[in-house]
Design a protein around this motif. Structure first.
Motif, PDB file in Angstrom:
ATOM      1  N   ASN A 165       0.845  -1.202   0.000  1.00 33.74           N
ATOM      2  CA  ASN A 165       0.000   0.000   0.000  1.00 33.74           C
ATOM      3  C   ASN A 165       0.871   1.240   0.000  1.00 33.74           C
ATOM      4  OD1 ASN A 165      -1.905   2.030   0.246  1.00 33.74           O
ATOM      5  ND2 ASN A 165      -3.151   0.880   1.729  1.00 33.74           N
ATOM      6  N   VAL A 204      -0.113   4.391   2.099  1.00 29.85           N
ATOM      7  CA  VAL A 204       0.158   4.344   3.544  1.00 29.85           C
ATOM      8  C   VAL A 204       1.650   4.473   3.799  1.00 29.85           C
ATOM      9  CG1 VAL A 204      -0.010   2.927   5.616  1.00 29.85           C
ATOM     10  CG2 VAL A 204      -1.911   2.997   3.995  1.00 29.85           C
ATOM     11  N   CYS A 239      -0.427   4.697  11.048  1.00 31.25           N
ATOM     12  CA  CYS A 239      -0.091   4.070   9.768  1.00 31.25           C
ATOM     13  C   CYS A 239       0.360   2.627   9.970  1.00 31.25           C
ATOM     14  CB  CYS A 239       0.971   4.866   9.041  1.00 31.25           C
ATOM     15  SG  CYS A 239       0.412   6.505   8.481  1.00 31.25           S
ATOM     16  N   SER A 249      -2.566   0.506  10.890  1.00 32.98           N
ATOM     17  CA  SER A 249      -3.384   0.226   9.703  1.00 32.98           C
ATOM     18  C   SER A 249      -2.780  -0.893   8.883  1.00 32.98           C
ATOM     19  CB  SER A 249      -3.524   1.497   8.872  1.00 32.98           C
ATOM     20  OG  SER A 249      -4.202   1.223   7.646  1.00 32.98           O
ATOM     21  N   ARG A 250      -1.450  -0.869   8.663  1.00 30.99           N
ATOM     22  CA  ARG A 250      -0.800  -1.899   7.861  1.00 30.99           C
ATOM     23  C   ARG A 250      -0.859  -3.246   8.565  1.00 30.99           C
ATOM     24  NH1 ARG A 250       4.501   0.625   5.075  1.00 30.99           N
ATOM     25  NH2 ARG A 250       4.438  -1.477   4.151  1.00 30.99           N
ATOM     26  N   VAL A 308      -4.322  -4.630   8.089  1.00 30.72           N
ATOM     27  CA  VAL A 308      -4.487  -5.095   6.702  1.00 30.72           C
ATOM     28  C   VAL A 308      -3.872  -6.475   6.544  1.00 30.72           C
ATOM     29  CG1 VAL A 308      -3.782  -4.715   4.323  1.00 30.72           C
ATOM     30  CG2 VAL A 308      -4.688  -2.831   5.689  1.00 30.72           C
ATOM     31  N   VAL A 366     -11.104  -3.353   4.646  1.00 31.52           N
ATOM     32  CA  VAL A 366      -9.790  -2.727   4.856  1.00 31.52           C
ATOM     33  C   VAL A 366      -9.235  -2.216   3.545  1.00 31.52           C
ATOM     34  CG1 VAL A 366      -9.173  -4.027   6.911  1.00 31.52           C
ATOM     35  CG2 VAL A 366      -8.711  -5.012   4.654  1.00 31.52           C
ATOM     36  N   GLN A 377      -8.684   2.471   5.238  1.00 30.19           N
ATOM     37  CA  GLN A 377      -7.399   2.722   5.913  1.00 30.19           C
ATOM     38  C   GLN A 377      -7.212   4.221   6.164  1.00 30.19           C
ATOM     39  OE1 GLN A 377      -3.931   0.631   4.333  1.00 30.19           O
ATOM     40  NE2 GLN A 377      -5.307  -0.788   3.259  1.00 30.19           N
ATOM     41  N   ARG A 378      -7.535   5.029   5.145  1.00 29.54           N
ATOM     42  CA  ARG A 378      -7.389   6.473   5.322  1.00 29.54           C
ATOM     43  C   ARG A 378      -8.315   6.980   6.436  1.00 29.54           C
ATOM     44  NH1 ARG A 378      -7.012   6.389  -0.432  1.00 29.54           N
ATOM     45  NH2 ARG A 378      -9.266   6.742  -0.601  1.00 29.54           N
TER      46      ARG A 378
END
Length: 800
Positions: free
Chosen positions: A570, A573, A617, A620-621, A624, A642, A647-648
């Motif tokens: 991503n 991100v 961030c 979020s990763r 994911v 996701v 994510q944003r």
């Protein structure tokens, strides 16, 4: 020692048991008493009466006989001066006292003393008829006290005679020293019979004392007895301060006393040079002066030449060719005319009083009904009145008068004993002390001409109980000892003393502190982490390097954004993560420099928001990765939750929470510049820092960062066993472990660090955690992108 005046009335001078006098008739006869002999015959006592002993006095005193002759010289000089007493002749009657206490004045009369210096006589109510040309000992005592003060001799010994002269002299000296810094180490009294054991004890006490300056109030005979024992015990380290009675006494200034007394300094009456006196003294001759007119000539001749001028006297008969030489004997020594000059002034004082008396106009006189005194029936109070009014200049151009107590102006020479090449003592005048009525006097001394005693020679001897306390210390008086004996205690921190001998230390004003020597107050050091400090420079460089590496990584990912490795993670991100990391590195710079209101608010908010963005961030990763592998299981379809938009949204929500906390913090209790006083091994400092404003706000910012970091660490830990080629869970786990360890260690280090080092610890934690995230997350990817491009393929990424 006393001269009297009488006219033709019933008052006359009577001398008991002391034969010998010199008489000359005149319109007014001046009486004089002189110790021509220094030992009187002992009276023969019976039960009810005292029998007269017809024995002669003993031990002829050439010096006192010179005084007697000076009286005659002054009378003849006045009689030959037609301007002073025209058509009037003074006569004289000079008698020998034999230095005996039984010599008395049977009738009260006006007296002018040439030798009495006791301050006890300065009392007009008790002694209204007493005058003197000898200054009171009070003036000499004041001069001695001034010498001690000027030389810095604060620890002195005192030696006095066991008589009124010594007792009153020492008392006057003690009065003059009252209120000064001079202390008395000891006071020894010389008994009149000079017992050997007592003299030995006195000198031993003088020798063992640490006081090098010794002040004396002694007559010549007492000084002679003292210094015989001083020389015998070889006391050579003392600075003797002599009084006028012995400072020019030839019997003391003999060559054998030089080792002990060289450099003696003292006070002597003003020396005078009386014109014509030497020749007058030398013209005496038994062939010209009969023994009946002067009974002392025979003894003088025997003293000077060892022969008798007359066969009637027995002994060796003189040849008749003997001639007295000026300066060849104590009698004709006119080099040190001091007391001799007092006799001379006393005669002139009487002459000027008589002159004023004769000038009295009937009806305008100072007595009842304007009467003038009758010289033929002169009363003591009458001559005393005129003596009190005299104001004249002597033939030697010296002003002379008497104050209300009958005392004259004090005038002393400061005498220093120099050793000549012939190993004799030379009396050198090195200064003067002059006092006028109503003043303590003026003191002048030529320091470059003084030779000091006690072996010091050219350096002023040090006579102190304790050395002066240097600047930076204060005096602490030793318990049970004089105030001159003290210890020197350093001033406390924040206090100073900037002069020698300070009694107290001075507290430095606010925002000032004492230097290391405690001698001056200097502004307190203002301490903050600046860009000029070594530590500030190093941290700035490390921060800049981190930001540069982050920017380089960002550029690398941007350039290779179409490659499988970048796209698989991503890229949006990743770019957001790199941007937040760059902010983390740069926010460290806001902590460096003097705190200002804007910088204090910026540093904490920028720090809190950038780190929350960074961890959001990563979180979020991590989510994911977990969801992606969870979706591969049968029946699971979570991947749609996701996507990039989700994510944003998640990153934005996490970051906005921190933004809200920071806004509330800045609104209600923002961080502000503050000062904090600390003391370290280099002294006190004023630390400029940013006060948190609200502990709750600061705790919420850190706590929220910690919460997200712990959640991220937990999720990354759960995903650690997933295939390496498809997720970066292990890298996130390592980065979060580093992050958490750094900030856990930060708390105790932050609390215990002094001054600007609290900021250093905070910056170190920011940079360490930022570098940990940068290297753990992006270093492996950059390695593959730049150095192993063959692995940057979809096939390789999907192989496991």
């Amino acid at each position: 020692m006393i001269q009297g005046i009488y006219g033709g009335g019933p008052c006359k001078l009577m001398v008991k048991s002391v034969p010998g006098s010199v008489y000359q008739a005149g319109d007014l006869v001046i009486g004089g008493l002189f110790p021509v002999h220094v030992k009187a015959p002992r009276p023969e006592l019976e039960f009810r009466m005292e029998k007269v002993n017809n024995k002669f006095c003993e031990i002829f005193n050439q010096r006192a006989y010179r005084w007697l002759q000076v009286m005659i010289f002054a009378v003849e000089e006045i009689n030959n001066n037609t301007d002073l007493l025209p058509n009037f002749t003074l006569g004289y009657l000079a008698a020998d006292t034999c230095l005996a206490e039984s010599t008395t004045l049977l009738t009260a009369m006006a007296m002018v003393s040439y030798l009495a210096s006791c301050v006890c006589l300065s009392d007009n109510r008790r002694y209204p008829l007493f005058f003197r040309t000898m200054p009171s000992d009070a003036a000499q005592a004041w001069a001695m006290a001034e010498l001690l003060r000027l030389m810095g001799w604060t620890w002195v010994g005192l030696v006095s005679a066991d008589d009124d002269y010594g007792r009153f002299g020492i008392q006057m000296l003690m009065d003059a020293l009252r209120g000064t810094e001079v202390c008395v180490a000891y006071h020894e009294v010389i008994p009149k019979d000079y017992p050997k054991m007592t003299m030995r004890r006195i000198v031993k006490n003088i020798q063992k004392s640490t006081a090098r300056a010794v002040v004396t109030f002694l007559i010549g005979q007492d000084a002679k007895a003292l210094f015989e024992e001083v020389v015998h015990q070889n006391v050579t380290d003392k600075q003797w301060i002599a009084n006028d009675a012995w400072v020019t006494y030839g019997t003391v200034s003999v060559p054998r006393n030089i080792p002990s007394l060289a450099g003696t300094i003292g006070f002597a009456l003003r020396k005078a040079d009386i014109p014509g006196l030497g020749a007058f003294l030398a013209h005496i001759n038994p062939r010209l002066n009969s023994p009946n007119s002067d009974p002392f000539i025979t003894e003088l001749w025997e003293e000077l030449f060892g022969c008798s001028p007359s066969a009637d006297q027995g002994g060796t008969l003189c040849l008749g060719s003997e001639v007295i030489g000026i300066g060849e004997s104590l009698y004709t020594d006119v080099s040190q005319l001091r007391i001799t000059y007092n006799v001379y002034k006393a005669v002139y004082a009487i002459a000027y009083a008589v002159k004023d008396m004769l000038a009295c106009e009937p009806g305008k006189g100072p007595f009842l009904d304007g009467q003038c005194p009758d010289v033929q029936t002169l009363q003591p109070l009458q001559i005393a009145h005129y003596l009190r009014e005299v104001n004249f200049t002597t033939p030697l151009k010296e002003w002379m008068s008497f104050d209300e107590n009958g005392d004259p102006p004090a005038s002393y020479d400061i005498i220093n004993w120099h050793v000549t090449a012939k190993q004799t003592i030379e009396f050198v005048t090195v200064g003067h002390f002059v006092s006028s009525q109503g003043s303590n006097g003026q003191f002048h001394i030529g320091m470059d001409r003084v030779v000091w005693g006690g072996g010091s020679r050219q350096e002023v001897p040090v006579s102190v109980c304790s050395s002066p306390c240097p600047p930076g210390t204060r005096i602490a008086v030793q318990k049970g000892r004089p105030v001159c004996c003290f210890d020197c205690l350093p001033c406390a921190e924040g206090e100073i003393s900037n002069r020698t001998g300070s009694l107290e230390c001075i507290l430095c004003p606010e925002r000032f502190w004492s230097n290391s020597n405690r001698t001056v107050c200097i502004p307190q050091q203002v301490d903050f982490l600046s860009y000029n400090d070594t530590m500030g420079i190093v941290l700035s460089i490390v921060s800049a390097v981190g930001a540069t590496l982050t920017a380089a990584t960002f550029a690398t990912f941007l350039y290779y954004r179409h490659t499988p490795l970048v796209r698989a993670n991503n890229s949006e991100v990743s770019f957001m993560l790199l941007l937040s990391l760059k902010l983390c590195f740069l926010c460290a710079l806001a902590f460096i420099g003097q705190p200002a209101p804007w910088s204090c608010m910026l540093r904490h908010t920028l720090f809190g928001i950038s780190f929350v963005l960074c961890i959001s961030c990563l979180l979020s990763r991590t989510v994911v990765v977990l969801v992606a592998f969870r979706s591969t299981l049968p029946g699971e379809n979570l991947i749609r939750y996701v996507g990039p938009a989700q994510q944003r949204l998640g990153i934005s929500i996490c970051t906005l929470v921190q933004v809200l906390i920071c806004v509330l913090w800045l609104v209600f209790a923002p961080p502000q510049p503050a000062e904090r006083d600390i003391i370290d091994k280099w002294g006190p400092k004023i630390v400029l820092e940013c006060a948190n404003g609200s502990v709750v706000g600061f705790s919420l910012v850190l706590g929220y960062i910690g919460l997200l970091a712990c959640v991220c660490l937990l999720l990354a830990f759960l995903a650690r066993k997933l295939p390496d080629n498809f997720n970066e869970a292990k890298l996130i786990t390592f980065s979060m472990l580093i992050f958490c360890n750094v900030w856990v260690a930060f708390i105790p280090a932050y609390i215990s660090s002094p001054g600007k080092y609290t900021v250093v610890v905070e910056i170190f934690a920011i940079l360490a955690s930022s570098y940990g995230l940068l290297f753990c997350i992006f270093a492996p990817k950059c390695f593959i992108i730049l150095l192993r491009p063959e692995k940057n393929t979809k096939k390789h990424l999907m192989s496991r």
